[in-house]
Design a protein around this motif. Structure first.
Motif, PDB file in Angstrom:
ATOM      1  N   ASP A   1      -0.360 -39.825 -25.947  1.00 44.18           N
ATOM      2  CA  ASP A   1      -1.087 -40.704 -26.864  1.00 44.18           C
ATOM      3  C   ASP A   1      -1.352 -42.067 -26.233  1.00 44.18           C
ATOM      4  OD1 ASP A   1      -1.109 -38.749 -28.783  1.00 44.18           O
ATOM      5  OD2 ASP A   1       0.496 -39.602 -29.994  1.00 44.18           O
ATOM      6  N   LEU A   2      -0.339 -42.622 -25.576  1.00 43.10           N
ATOM      7  CA  LEU A   2      -0.478 -43.952 -24.993  1.00 43.10           C
ATOM      8  C   LEU A   2      -1.454 -43.936 -23.823  1.00 43.10           C
ATOM      9  CD1 LEU A   2       0.546 -46.788 -25.472  1.00 43.10           C
ATOM     10  CD2 LEU A   2       2.450 -46.332 -23.924  1.00 43.10           C
ATOM     11  N   ARG A   3      -1.414 -42.894 -23.038  1.00 41.10           N
ATOM     12  CA  ARG A   3      -2.382 -42.763 -21.941  1.00 41.10           C
ATOM     13  C   ARG A   3      -3.803 -42.677 -22.485  1.00 41.10           C
ATOM     14  NH1 ARG A   3      -0.098 -38.258 -17.668  1.00 41.10           N
ATOM     15  NH2 ARG A   3       0.409 -39.688 -15.968  1.00 41.10           N
ATOM     16  N   ARG A   4      -3.986 -41.857 -23.522  1.00 41.79           N
ATOM     17  CA  ARG A   4      -5.321 -41.704 -24.114  1.00 41.79           C
ATOM     18  C   ARG A   4      -5.826 -43.032 -24.677  1.00 41.79           C
ATOM     19  NH1 ARG A   4      -4.051 -38.872 -28.156  1.00 41.79           N
ATOM     20  NH2 ARG A   4      -4.199 -40.539 -29.699  1.00 41.79           N
ATOM     21  N   GLU A   5      -4.987 -43.707 -25.472  1.00 47.21           N
ATOM     22  CA  GLU A   5      -5.389 -44.971 -26.083  1.00 47.21           C
ATOM     23  C   GLU A   5      -5.715 -46.026 -25.028  1.00 47.21           C
ATOM     24  OE1 GLU A   5      -2.136 -45.998 -28.585  1.00 47.21           O
ATOM     25  OE2 GLU A   5      -2.376 -44.254 -29.887  1.00 47.21           O
TER      26      GLU A   5
ATOM     27  N   PHE B   1      -2.102 -41.007 -12.887  1.00 48.89           N
ATOM     28  CA  PHE B   1      -2.680 -39.702 -12.579  1.00 48.89           C
ATOM     29  C   PHE B   1      -2.766 -39.553 -11.064  1.00 48.89           C
ATOM     30  CE2 PHE B   1      -4.064 -40.043 -16.958  1.00 48.89           C
ATOM     31  CZ  PHE B   1      -3.952 -38.731 -17.415  1.00 48.89           C
ATOM     32  N   TYR B   2      -2.646 -38.324 -10.612  1.00 45.62           N
ATOM     33  CA  TYR B   2      -2.662 -38.070  -9.167  1.00 45.62           C
ATOM     34  C   TYR B   2      -4.022 -38.407  -8.560  1.00 45.62           C
ATOM     35  CZ  TYR B   2       1.787 -35.643  -9.754  1.00 45.62           C
ATOM     36  OH  TYR B   2       3.084 -35.342 -10.043  1.00 45.62           O
ATOM     37  N   ASP B   3      -5.092 -38.088  -9.283  1.00 45.81           N
ATOM     38  CA  ASP B   3      -6.429 -38.344  -8.763  1.00 45.81           C
ATOM     39  C   ASP B   3      -7.403 -38.443  -9.928  1.00 45.81           C
ATOM     40  OD1 ASP B   3      -6.933 -35.667  -9.578  1.00 45.81           O
ATOM     41  OD2 ASP B   3      -6.290 -34.940  -7.623  1.00 45.81           O
ATOM     42  N   THR B   4      -8.655 -38.758  -9.610  1.00 46.43           N
ATOM     43  CA  THR B   4      -9.687 -38.925 -10.636  1.00 46.43           C
ATOM     44  C   THR B   4      -9.960 -37.614 -11.361  1.00 46.43           C
ATOM     45  OG1 THR B   4     -10.712 -40.645  -9.286  1.00 46.43           O
ATOM     46  CG2 THR B   4     -12.039 -39.719 -11.046  1.00 46.43           C
TER      47      THR B   4
ATOM     48  N   SER C   1      -9.937 -37.062 -15.329  1.00 45.78           N
ATOM     49  CA  SER C   1     -11.151 -36.634 -16.026  1.00 45.78           C
ATOM     50  C   SER C   1     -10.889 -35.408 -16.890  1.00 45.78           C
ATOM     51  CB  SER C   1     -12.263 -36.329 -15.010  1.00 45.78           C
ATOM     52  OG  SER C   1     -12.644 -37.498 -14.319  1.00 45.78           O
ATOM     53  N   LYS C   2     -10.096 -34.476 -16.385  1.00 45.16           N
ATOM     54  CA  LYS C   2      -9.758 -33.283 -17.171  1.00 45.16           C
ATOM     55  C   LYS C   2      -8.968 -33.663 -18.412  1.00 45.16           C
ATOM     56  CE  LYS C   2      -9.691 -30.016 -13.294  1.00 45.16           C
ATOM     57  NZ  LYS C   2      -8.817 -29.180 -12.408  1.00 45.16           N
TER      58      LYS C   2
ATOM     59  N   TRP D   1      -8.910 -34.936 -24.348  1.00 44.86           N
ATOM     60  CA  TRP D   1      -8.651 -35.881 -25.444  1.00 44.86           C
ATOM     61  C   TRP D   1      -9.881 -36.146 -26.294  1.00 44.86           C
ATOM     62  CZ3 TRP D   1      -6.428 -39.751 -21.378  1.00 44.86           C
ATOM     63  CH2 TRP D   1      -5.134 -39.337 -20.987  1.00 44.86           C
ATOM     64  N   THR D   2     -11.044 -36.284 -25.655  1.00 41.41           N
ATOM     65  CA  THR D   2     -12.229 -36.794 -26.354  1.00 41.41           C
ATOM     66  C   THR D   2     -13.421 -35.846 -26.380  1.00 41.41           C
ATOM     67  OG1 THR D   2     -13.191 -37.857 -24.399  1.00 41.41           O
ATOM     68  CG2 THR D   2     -11.571 -39.135 -25.660  1.00 41.41           C
ATOM     69  N   GLY D   3     -13.390 -34.805 -25.537  1.00 38.73           N
ATOM     70  CA  GLY D   3     -14.543 -33.921 -25.446  1.00 38.73           C
ATOM     71  C   GLY D   3     -15.598 -34.422 -24.484  1.00 38.73           C
ATOM     72  N   GLN D   4     -15.348 -35.586 -23.848  1.00 41.01           N
ATOM     73  CA  GLN D   4     -16.284 -36.168 -22.889  1.00 41.01           C
ATOM     74  C   GLN D   4     -15.555 -36.544 -21.611  1.00 41.01           C
ATOM     75  OE1 GLN D   4     -17.743 -39.400 -25.625  1.00 41.01           O
ATOM     76  NE2 GLN D   4     -19.726 -38.791 -24.805  1.00 41.01           N
TER      77      GLN D   4
END
Length: 312
Positions: free
Chosen positions: A247-251, A273-276, A280-281, A286-289
């Protein structure tokens, strides 16, 4: 929000109520720097007995330390952390709960309030060393320059209010350790019956270390409980350590994409995160985008809103 009992209300406003109120005010006031305008009118009395405790500290550095202790109880969505360097002392702010899309409002409100307290205690001719904001320079930044009147930094990792150490260590005219201690004790007693929000404590700790997320065992040790107790208490509050990290990462990711010019690579690194690609995944889950599509959509909405405003 029911304002009928505003003067007799004893319970705190919820964050949801505050956010809805800000949304309405910003939509109707047409004042882009409303956070600065509103925060400029806040007085010590608004903080009750906690404000008295801060007022009578021996030095301004001790004011900041007391402010971090008591401020974290007064406004749990933010974690206030006192810090020192060889030349400066300051307060650093972390979002334990995302304040997006009104992060800018809250930071404006808090920083001008800090600045006003600073000048009230040390004199109107004194200025902080600098004030830093965790978002891009707004297009109305002339109000920041005018109302804060000190060195400003933007697009930094965390908000900071920083003061020259020599100035902060001078004894203040109102210093009275007896009054400050009594006031803090009374304030803490007044909230002693409130149940400790272990979720907030975990979020506050993680907010400081999202670039290198600690293990549950490490967090439990820092909170001085066993990992088993921490898991059990989080379960009682309907969550888990993994869910809080997620949750905290997403926010934080959404807030950074909304408010800053940080590259997607830099945001991914800041969230451990290890990489971009992995970031992105996760963001798409989390958001669908994708992060890039999300930022492009926000930019398009902002441009449309600016055009509509100019036509009005």
């Amino acid at each position: 929000m029911n304002l009928d009992n505003l003067y007799s209300r004893t319970e705190y406003f919820t964050l949801d109520e505050v956010m809805r109120l800000i949304k309405v005010i910003k939509a109707t006031s047409n004042i882009p720097h409303y956070g600065l305008k509103n925060g400029n009118h806040i007085q010590f009395g608004c903080h009750g007995i906690a404000g008295i405790s801060i007022l009578y500290q021996s030095t301004y550095a001790e004011c900041l330390q007391a402010g971090s202790r008591l401020g974290n109880l007064l406004f749990p969505p933010l974690e206030l952390e006192y810090f020192e360097t060889p030349d400066h002392v300051g307060m650093r702010l972390y979002e334990c709960v995302s304040l997006a899309p009104y992060t800018r409002y809250f930071m404006e409100w808090i920083m001008i309030h800090f600045r006003n307290i600073f000048q009230f205690l040390l004199g109107p001719d004194k200025q902080p060393a600098y004030i830093a904001f965790p978002y891009s320079r707004p297009d109305y930044s002339q109000y920041y320059e005018e109302m804060l009147a000190c060195t400003l930094k933007f697009d930094v990792e965390h908000a900071e209010f920083v003061v020259d150490r020599k100035l902060a260590e001078q004894e203040m005219p109102l210093a009275n350790t007896s009054i400050s201690a009594q006031a803090e004790s009374k304030f803490l007693t007044s909230i002693a019956d409130k149940e400790l929000d272990i979720t907030r404590e975990v979020r506050a700790l993680l907010a400081r270390h999202l670039d290198a997320v600690p293990s549950l065992e490490d967090v439990a040790e820092l909170l001085q409980v066993s990992s088993r107790t921490l898991r059990r208490n989080l379960k009682k509050q309907g969550t888990s350590y993994v869910e809080i990290v997620e949750d905290l990462r997403r926010e934080t990711a959404i807030s950074k994409l909304l408010n800053s010019n940080q590259s997607i690579t830099d945001i991914a690194i800041s969230l451990d995160f290890y990489d971009t690609s992995s970031f992105s995944k996760a963001f798409k889950r989390w958001t669908g985008q994708s992060p890039r599509a999300f930022r492009a959509a926000i930019s398009e909405c902002s441009s449309t809103a600016s055009l509509a405003h100019s036509l009005c």
